[in-house]
Scaffold this motif. Structure first.
Motif, PDB file in Angstrom:
ATOM      1  N   MET C 123       0.813  -1.200   0.000  1.00  0.00           N
ATOM      2  CA  MET C 123       0.000   0.000   0.000  1.00  0.00           C
ATOM      3  C   MET C 123       0.851   1.256   0.000  1.00  0.00           C
ATOM      4  SD  MET C 123      -3.020  -0.763  -0.543  1.00  0.00           S
ATOM      5  CE  MET C 123      -3.958   0.696  -0.151  1.00  0.00           C
ATOM      6  N   LYS C 124       1.982   1.190   0.676  1.00  0.00           N
ATOM      7  CA  LYS C 124       2.840   2.366   0.595  1.00  0.00           C
ATOM      8  C   LYS C 124       3.321   2.553  -0.838  1.00  0.00           C
ATOM      9  CE  LYS C 124       6.910   4.803   1.737  1.00  0.00           C
ATOM     10  NZ  LYS C 124       8.175   4.912   2.467  1.00  0.00           N
ATOM     11  N   VAL C 125       3.724   1.466  -1.464  1.00  0.00           N
ATOM     12  CA  VAL C 125       4.222   1.565  -2.835  1.00  0.00           C
ATOM     13  C   VAL C 125       3.109   2.055  -3.765  1.00  0.00           C
ATOM     14  CG1 VAL C 125       5.097   0.227  -4.779  1.00  0.00           C
ATOM     15  CG2 VAL C 125       6.019  -0.134  -2.487  1.00  0.00           C
ATOM     16  N   LEU C 126       1.898   1.654  -3.479  1.00  0.00           N
ATOM     17  CA  LEU C 126       0.770   2.122  -4.294  1.00  0.00           C
ATOM     18  C   LEU C 126       0.524   3.610  -4.073  1.00  0.00           C
ATOM     19  CD1 LEU C 126      -1.448   1.293  -6.232  1.00  0.00           C
ATOM     20  CD2 LEU C 126      -2.894   0.749  -4.282  1.00  0.00           C
ATOM     21  N   SER C 127       0.531   4.020  -2.816  1.00  0.00           N
ATOM     22  CA  SER C 127       0.202   5.409  -2.497  1.00  0.00           C
ATOM     23  C   SER C 127       1.334   6.363  -2.855  1.00  0.00           C
ATOM     24  CB  SER C 127      -0.079   5.547  -0.996  1.00  0.00           C
ATOM     25  OG  SER C 127      -1.191   4.772  -0.624  1.00  0.00           O
ATOM     26  N   HIS C 128       2.520   5.958  -2.468  1.00  0.00           N
ATOM     27  CA  HIS C 128       3.640   6.891  -2.544  1.00  0.00           C
ATOM     28  C   HIS C 128       4.254   6.979  -3.926  1.00  0.00           C
ATOM     29  CE1 HIS C 128       7.695   8.553  -1.422  1.00  0.00           C
ATOM     30  NE2 HIS C 128       6.919   9.313  -0.684  1.00  0.00           N
TER      31      HIS C 128
ATOM     32  N   VAL D  40      11.600  21.685  -9.287  1.00  0.00           N
ATOM     33  CA  VAL D  40      12.148  20.471  -9.914  1.00  0.00           C
ATOM     34  C   VAL D  40      11.869  19.238  -9.046  1.00  0.00           C
ATOM     35  CG1 VAL D  40      14.240  19.315 -10.675  1.00  0.00           C
ATOM     36  CG2 VAL D  40      13.919  21.731 -11.160  1.00  0.00           C
ATOM     37  N   PHE D  41      12.064  19.381  -7.749  1.00  0.00           N
ATOM     38  CA  PHE D  41      11.786  18.258  -6.850  1.00  0.00           C
ATOM     39  C   PHE D  41      10.303  17.885  -6.905  1.00  0.00           C
ATOM     40  CE2 PHE D  41      15.559  19.259  -3.833  1.00  0.00           C
ATOM     41  CZ  PHE D  41      16.400  18.579  -4.685  1.00  0.00           C
ATOM     42  N   ARG D  42       9.463  18.874  -6.995  1.00  0.00           N
ATOM     43  CA  ARG D  42       8.039  18.583  -7.090  1.00  0.00           C
ATOM     44  C   ARG D  42       7.755  17.726  -8.328  1.00  0.00           C
ATOM     45  NH1 ARG D  42       3.945  19.641 -10.090  1.00  0.00           N
ATOM     46  NH2 ARG D  42       5.168  20.972 -11.447  1.00  0.00           N
ATOM     47  N   LYS D  43       8.349  18.122  -9.425  1.00  0.00           N
ATOM     48  CA  LYS D  43       8.031  17.461 -10.688  1.00  0.00           C
ATOM     49  C   LYS D  43       8.658  16.076 -10.790  1.00  0.00           C
ATOM     50  CE  LYS D  43       8.907  20.281 -13.880  1.00  0.00           C
ATOM     51  NZ  LYS D  43       8.845  21.465 -14.765  1.00  0.00           N
ATOM     52  N   LYS D  44       9.887  15.950 -10.336  1.00  0.00           N
ATOM     53  CA  LYS D  44      10.615  14.692 -10.569  1.00  0.00           C
ATOM     54  C   LYS D  44      10.884  13.886  -9.312  1.00  0.00           C
ATOM     55  CE  LYS D  44      12.946  15.788 -14.791  1.00  0.00           C
ATOM     56  NZ  LYS D  44      14.103  15.374 -15.558  1.00  0.00           N
ATOM     57  N   GLY D  45      10.551  14.446  -8.177  1.00  0.00           N
ATOM     58  CA  GLY D  45      10.915  13.768  -6.930  1.00  0.00           C
ATOM     59  C   GLY D  45      12.381  14.031  -6.600  1.00  0.00           C
ATOM     60  N   TYR D  46      12.724  13.851  -5.335  1.00  0.00           N
ATOM     61  CA  TYR D  46      14.093  14.154  -4.905  1.00  0.00           C
ATOM     62  C   TYR D  46      15.090  13.202  -5.564  1.00  0.00           C
ATOM     63  CZ  TYR D  46      18.198  14.317  -1.898  1.00  0.00           C
ATOM     64  OH  TYR D  46      19.477  14.396  -1.431  1.00  0.00           O
ATOM     65  N   GLU D  47      14.828  11.922  -5.497  1.00  0.00           N
ATOM     66  CA  GLU D  47      15.749  10.948  -6.102  1.00  0.00           C
ATOM     67  C   GLU D  47      15.778  11.080  -7.617  1.00  0.00           C
ATOM     68  OE1 GLU D  47      17.819   8.809  -4.888  1.00  0.00           O
ATOM     69  OE2 GLU D  47      17.269   8.407  -2.814  1.00  0.00           O
ATOM     70  N   ALA D 121       4.310  23.573  -4.473  1.00  0.00           N
ATOM     71  CA  ALA D 121       5.532  22.811  -4.725  1.00  0.00           C
ATOM     72  C   ALA D 121       6.261  22.533  -3.412  1.00  0.00           C
ATOM     73  CB  ALA D 121       6.440  23.568  -5.694  1.00  0.00           C
ATOM     74  N   SER D 122       6.444  23.571  -2.607  1.00  0.00           N
ATOM     75  CA  SER D 122       7.108  23.382  -1.316  1.00  0.00           C
ATOM     76  C   SER D 122       6.393  22.328  -0.489  1.00  0.00           C
ATOM     77  CB  SER D 122       7.100  24.698  -0.526  1.00  0.00           C
ATOM     78  OG  SER D 122       7.781  25.701  -1.238  1.00  0.00           O
ATOM     79  N   MET D 123       5.074  22.400  -0.481  1.00  0.00           N
ATOM     80  CA  MET D 123       4.336  21.485   0.373  1.00  0.00           C
ATOM     81  C   MET D 123       4.387  20.054  -0.138  1.00  0.00           C
ATOM     82  SD  MET D 123       3.547  22.972   3.038  1.00  0.00           S
ATOM     83  CE  MET D 123       2.382  21.909   3.863  1.00  0.00           C
ATOM     84  N   LYS D 124       4.387  19.899  -1.460  1.00  0.00           N
ATOM     85  CA  LYS D 124       4.537  18.538  -1.947  1.00  0.00           C
ATOM     86  C   LYS D 124       5.907  17.997  -1.563  1.00  0.00           C
ATOM     87  CE  LYS D 124       4.845  15.277  -5.587  1.00  0.00           C
ATOM     88  NZ  LYS D 124       4.792  14.946  -7.003  1.00  0.00           N
ATOM     89  N   SER D 127       5.797  17.077   2.045  1.00  0.00           N
ATOM     90  CA  SER D 127       4.984  15.900   2.364  1.00  0.00           C
ATOM     91  C   SER D 127       5.554  14.631   1.756  1.00  0.00           C
ATOM     92  CB  SER D 127       3.557  16.080   1.833  1.00  0.00           C
ATOM     93  OG  SER D 127       2.944  17.195   2.430  1.00  0.00           O
ATOM     94  N   HIS D 128       5.922  14.743   0.497  1.00  0.00           N
ATOM     95  CA  HIS D 128       6.255  13.529  -0.253  1.00  0.00           C
ATOM     96  C   HIS D 128       7.677  13.057  -0.019  1.00  0.00           C
ATOM     97  CE1 HIS D 128       6.757  11.010  -3.963  1.00  0.00           C
ATOM     98  NE2 HIS D 128       5.559  10.629  -3.585  1.00  0.00           N
ATOM     99  N   GLU D 129       8.566  13.990   0.324  1.00  0.00           N
ATOM    100  CA  GLU D 129       9.967  13.601   0.485  1.00  0.00           C
ATOM    101  C   GLU D 129      10.353  13.532   1.961  1.00  0.00           C
ATOM    102  OE1 GLU D 129      11.245  12.556  -2.054  1.00  0.00           O
ATOM    103  OE2 GLU D 129      10.170  13.533  -3.691  1.00  0.00           O
ATOM    104  N   ALA D 130       9.379  13.214   2.790  1.00  0.00           N
ATOM    105  CA  ALA D 130       9.626  13.224   4.236  1.00  0.00           C
ATOM    106  C   ALA D 130      10.696  12.215   4.646  1.00  0.00           C
ATOM    107  CB  ALA D 130       8.334  12.935   4.989  1.00  0.00           C
ATOM    108  N   GLU D 131      10.873  11.165   3.868  1.00  0.00           N
ATOM    109  CA  GLU D 131      11.842  10.130   4.248  1.00  0.00           C
ATOM    110  C   GLU D 131      13.174  10.240   3.516  1.00  0.00           C
ATOM    111  OE1 GLU D 131       8.919   6.855   3.585  1.00  0.00           O
ATOM    112  OE2 GLU D 131       9.944   6.004   5.338  1.00  0.00           O
ATOM    113  N   ALA D 132      13.316  11.267   2.696  1.00  0.00           N
ATOM    114  CA  ALA D 132      14.510  11.320   1.854  1.00  0.00           C
ATOM    115  C   ALA D 132      15.762  11.754   2.612  1.00  0.00           C
ATOM    116  CB  ALA D 132      14.266  12.242   0.659  1.00  0.00           C
ATOM    117  N   LEU D 133      15.590  12.536   3.646  1.00  0.00           N
ATOM    118  CA  LEU D 133      16.760  13.011   4.387  1.00  0.00           C
ATOM    119  C   LEU D 133      17.272  11.961   5.364  1.00  0.00           C
ATOM    120  CD1 LEU D 133      15.649  16.672   5.149  1.00  0.00           C
ATOM    121  CD2 LEU D 133      17.253  15.886   3.405  1.00  0.00           C
TER     122      LEU D 133
END
Lengths: 218, 218, 218, 218
Positions: C123-128, D40-47, D121-124, D127-133
């Motif tokens: 589900m994480k892979v689906l959502s994220h 850019v991070f918003r569009k492509k993700g951090y990784e 963009a900042s908020m995405k 939210s979305h890259e919360a685990e990247a650091l």
DNA sequence: GATGAATGAGGTTTCATTCAT
DNA sequence: TATGAATGAAACCTCATTCAT
């Protein structure tokens, strides 16, 4: 001509240039790489040569190569385009002011073979890897090739008209190209004659073959 | 000739054979594979063609192919050896009983071009992949090539002697091979003449070229 | 359900199948790999996970993985498609025979959270990783997502009609999805309640929120 | 707020500063880069975003970027820290002088969504890259997040106490965050309502959900 | 203050080939 | 006879980063 600076100008580097005529450091470095790559392609073929081979031959890291061109295919393209462009350029310069068709054809052959024997690696890569490029790269080289072919056809048609000969221009021209381009498969500089003599002998065979007893035929 | 059974005899399969002359199922199957492989090599080049391509083209599994030959290189070898052997065989048969040098050379050219246009894929693979084989494979094909070359040199030397001509046999022969082998780069069966006519025109160019005005020269 | 055999059926392997219902060895192996890959994607993200990571996690060589799927992207696709398909399937089965809108919505939420907590990695892979797929892969998953979304919209519209409520269905549905899908960022099985209780509490918040004092509004 | 000067203060640049409160050229330049990078991070993700992407987007050379921050990870850190800090700052200012728990929660939601829709963009990226650091970067952002979370928990506990309600604060808060943060996956400014209305509807759903009929429960 | 040039490490994918069945 | 399953090596290329200038 054929110098690094010319190679550089041909190479369409990725940066704008305030003074397009000057050979920048980038251009010179690229030209060096092209020279090494040409030799590797000659020895191993385009498909058979790996980027690692090129890296080794040019003494630059794998990643470093990609600073100078974005793909192996573009590298081949640069080599082929530069080679072909140079041949055509030189031919045009040499044909200037000459009007006798037979002389013109002898010049055509001499020009081709001189370049061939002076740059055997480039010419093998041009002849042997003619099908390796795809899409845009392929069509751009094909355009130069067509121009070169057209010039030869023109000279032969002039000869036919001037001497009242009759033969298939297409087959004659393509036979001539075959004679000349096949050289890369056999020429040995320690055994075979130099460009001038070779050009003389091939010109003799070709021109006599085409000009003899073909008047009323067909 | 060129039948599966011949291909088979050329192929030196790994199994014992009670009756080596008979075309076994193994031989027929191998010949089919060779045919497909030849076409793939023609289209993509030897280096550019993958075993997966061959598998797809022949409708046999990747692993299945290895029952019929032990390596990709040996596959190319089988194709080249069979092709070359067949050409030489046919040539010898055709030359039998002919003694006029000019006629003999015309037969040589016709034989070459007939096979070329009837088996364009094989001939491209033979011409274009001449350097792909290594060591033992390379030398075995080179031996046949040398024999073929020698035959042509012999015919030309006969012609020179018979007509009192003077030119470099080496250059003449290699020019002739160039004219003929280059065909794979341009021949279009929908546009270009058939083998007989093509052979006629090339023979004319070559023979006139070589026989005209070369008496006192050099 | 959710068993390897189901995963296999979802995975559209590259071979024809005489008996599509049977789980072949290929299918089972593929399902194992998918399980490992799901876990790796959960931990490192799709972009952050390398094929080498997947190889290590599944105990299979890098090249071996490619026997089971042709690209990393298709692997993610298989995971997402299987997960989503299963959720929708189960939901449909559970909704059958239920007619009260409120009960239906409670079932929707329970179904979602039960699957979520039983398969947190999927589900994480689906959502994220909802935006990681491109083109055909993306649109195929998007189609299932749309169906799932539409079902929820339908249930909420039923509720509105049945109770004479007035609110934005779109915002309500998307808020609900937010509540549920955000779980992957915080749920800790050692601390948090089980699916049933969690579903109960979320259902309460959502349904009361949506059903209270919204009659004459807007 | 949200001005380059604030960004600068957040960014901890490497240079000594005579007057730390003033927005230097360095700060302004860095803030510009952060803005481009966020997009850019918003569009492509951090990784998925490469330093080359960032270089292109910000119109600065690859090497030039490294004058402003020492790693890609630190860049993400700066974005997240600045965003989060700003939200918390604004929230505190808005809550000052307000004492009614329901009003406070409505302010919390409005503050979050206003910033969200004004800086999607900042908020995405938050939210979305919360685990990247990782490590130090991660813990510093986590600290702010915890503070923000604690504030919300406080407000909800106040509400519970004031109204004699009973529900799981943890689940309520995290459900609320889910509703709000999920917005980045669906909000379309051309279709969806503005921040005020959205905040109103979400507040209604959440507060009614949490305040209705939960008195004797649990 | 900024960049051109360069790199080691590692990315995804494909290669020819093998082996148990 | 033939194949499904699997692999080590190597393919092309991109990554974040550095350093002399």
């Amino acid at each position: 001509m054929g110098s690094p600076s010319t190679a550089a100008r041909v190479s369409a580097p990725r940066r704008h240039r305030a003074v397009p005529a000057a050979a920048t450091r980038f251009d010179r470095r690229l030209a060096e790489i092209l020279t090494h790559a040409t030799e590797v392609f000659r020895k191993k073929g385009y498909e058979g040569a790996s980027m690692r081979d090129l890296s080794r031959a040019s003494g630059m890291s794998l990643a470093g190569l990609y600073y100078y061109f974005e793909s192996k295919e573009r590298l081949l393209f640069l080599i082929q385009k530069h080679t072909f462009t140079t041949i055509v350029q030189r031919l045009k310069a040499r044909l200037e002011g000459v009007s006798d068709p037979e002389t013109q054809i002898r010049i055509f052959i001499l020009n081709h073979l001189e370049y061939f024997l002076a740059n055997p690696a480039s010419m093998k890569v041009l002849s042997h890897e003619a099908e390796a490029l795809k899409n845009g790269f392929a069509s751009e080289v094909a355009a130069i090739k067509r121009e070169y072919y057209r010039i030869c056809v023109g000279l032969l048609d002039d000869l036919k008209r001037a001497r009242g000969l009759q033969f298939s221009t297409r087959i004659a021209v393509l036979s001539l190209f075959g004679m000349m381009n096949w050289i890369y498969t056999w020429h040995n500089s320690r055994v075979d004659a130099d460009a001038e003599q070779l050009a003389g002998e091939m010109s003799d065979i070709f021109l006599r073959g085409v000009m003899t007893g073909a008047k009323g035929r067909r």
